[in-house]
Motif scaffolding. Structure first.
Motif, short mmCIF file in Angstrom:
data_model
loop_
_atom_site.label_atom_id
_atom_site.label_comp_id
_atom_site.label_asym_id
_atom_site.label_seq_id
_atom_site.Cartn_x
_atom_site.Cartn_y
_atom_site.Cartn_z
N ASN A 53 -8.22 19.24 13.66
CA ASN A 53 -7.51 18.06 14.15
C ASN A 53 -8.48 16.94 14.53
O ASN A 53 -8.10 15.97 15.14
N GLU A 54 -9.75 17.10 14.17
CA GLU A 54 -10.73 16.04 14.29
C GLU A 54 -11.82 16.26 13.24
O GLU A 54 -11.94 17.36 12.68
N TYR A 221 2.60 20.94 22.07
CA TYR A 221 1.85 21.64 21.03
C TYR A 221 1.79 23.15 21.26
O TYR A 221 1.05 23.86 20.59
N LYS A 260 4.97 20.71 18.04
CA LYS A 260 4.91 19.38 17.42
C LYS A 260 3.84 19.36 16.33
O LYS A 260 2.74 19.88 16.54
N GLN A 261 4.16 18.77 15.18
CA GLN A 261 3.16 18.65 14.12
C GLN A 261 2.24 17.47 14.40
O GLN A 261 2.68 16.40 14.83
N ARG A 262 0.95 17.65 14.16
CA ARG A 262 0.00 16.56 14.38
C ARG A 262 0.05 15.54 13.24
O ARG A 262 -0.11 14.35 13.46
N TYR A 263 0.22 16.02 12.01
CA TYR A 263 0.17 15.14 10.84
C TYR A 263 1.38 15.40 9.95
O TYR A 263 1.25 15.95 8.86
#
Length: 295
Positions: A53-54, A221, A260-263
């Motif tokens: 996620n980064e 999340y 929750k989806q990040r992307y």
């Protein structure tokens, strides 16, 4: 054996204690092999692997499902005694995850103290400890901690270099060989240093009392959800081990919850690509069946 009194003294005074050579070599090698295998590819569809996620770090979740070696610290009574004395009788291990930091000169991970609890319901930071374990030798990109900053009971935030220098407090830089461990109070200010000249693999164990409310972002999340465990590893546990691992504790459980989806847009694009591949495979099978009948 750990010197429980000395480590507690270091934690109370400085917020951090370093334990050289904490992980025995056979356990360390087992951890390293497992970790490296799961760094081979990203987690997707039927693959298990890392999440990302980064840009500069790869995340491996749920380590207690992957190898019994990762249970080693939790089975050490002296370490659990330290957590019990520092956090309280009701402490649990609430997360076990690992990171690979990719080589970079980018200053991407700044000074901060951890945000995890609901600041609207807690007057000051509840006690939380993390145990970090290096799986690689680390002489750059090391963990750094502003000693004694935990005593200020600061609200979670990010801090610039000027603010840190203005505190006029010593900074502990944790370099060391693979197997080095460090235990720290997460309300103190810390960071991963830069540059990272050699990729760094590290595992983090999180300990706190689940009675304290967590922040809404972590709920979204599904962070700190009940630990995922592998039944094959759970032999020889005492009742206290089971309590520490959260057996039967439903406080962080939400039935049928979907994180929750990040992307979401990227996820949908990947789903379309997978569907297209499977559709092509299905069409090829249909063509083969038709061709057999004709010829």
């Amino acid at each position: 054996m750990l010197d429980v009194k000395d480590i507690l003294k270091q934690l109370h005074e400085n917020g951090i204690a370093v334990i050289d050579g904490y992980i025995p070599l056979p356990k360390l090698e087992q951890m390293q092999r497992c970790f490296d295998r799961h760094l081979a590819h990203p987690q997707f569809n039927t693959w298990t692997g890392y999440q990302q996620n980064e840009r500069w770090r790869l995340l491996i979740e749920n380590l207690l499902t992957l190898s019994p070696a990762f249970l080693y610290p939790i089975k050490q009574d002296d370490l659990m005694d330290i957590c019990r004395e520092y956090i309280g009788e009701r402490f649990q291990v609430t997360e076990v995850r690992g990171w690979k930091t990719i080589r970079t000169t980018r200053n991407f991970h700044g000074w901060h103290n951890d945000a995890w609890y609901d600041v609207n319901q807690c007057k000051e930071p509840p006690p939380q400890l993390k145990l970090g374990v290096y799986l690689t030798d680390v002489d750059s990109g090391e963990f750094a901690y502003v000693e004694q900053s935990h005593q200020q009971k600061l609200p979670p935030s990010h801090w610039n270099i000027g603010q840190v220098k203005g505190m006029n407090l010593p900074i502990r830089h944790v370099t060391g060989k693979a197997g080095t461990a460090f235990l720290f109070d997460t309300s103190g200010i810390h960071r991963q240093n830069c540059p990272v000249l050699t990729s760094r693999n590290v595992v983090f164990y999180n300990f706190h009392d689940p009675a304290f409310p967590i922040q809404s972002l972590d709920k979204d999340y599904d962070r700190y959800a009940p630990l995922l465990l592998n039944a094959a590893f759970l032999k020889g546990l005492t009742k206290e081990h089971e309590r520490i691992l959260g057996f039967g504790d439903e406080r962080y459980f939400e039935d049928g919850f979907i994180p929750k989806q990040r992307y979401p847009a990227l996820h949908n694009l990947v789903k379309v690509g997978l569907f297209t591949r499977l559709l092509g495979q299905d069409c090829q099978q249909l063509f083969n069946r038709v061709a057999v009948k004709i010829f």
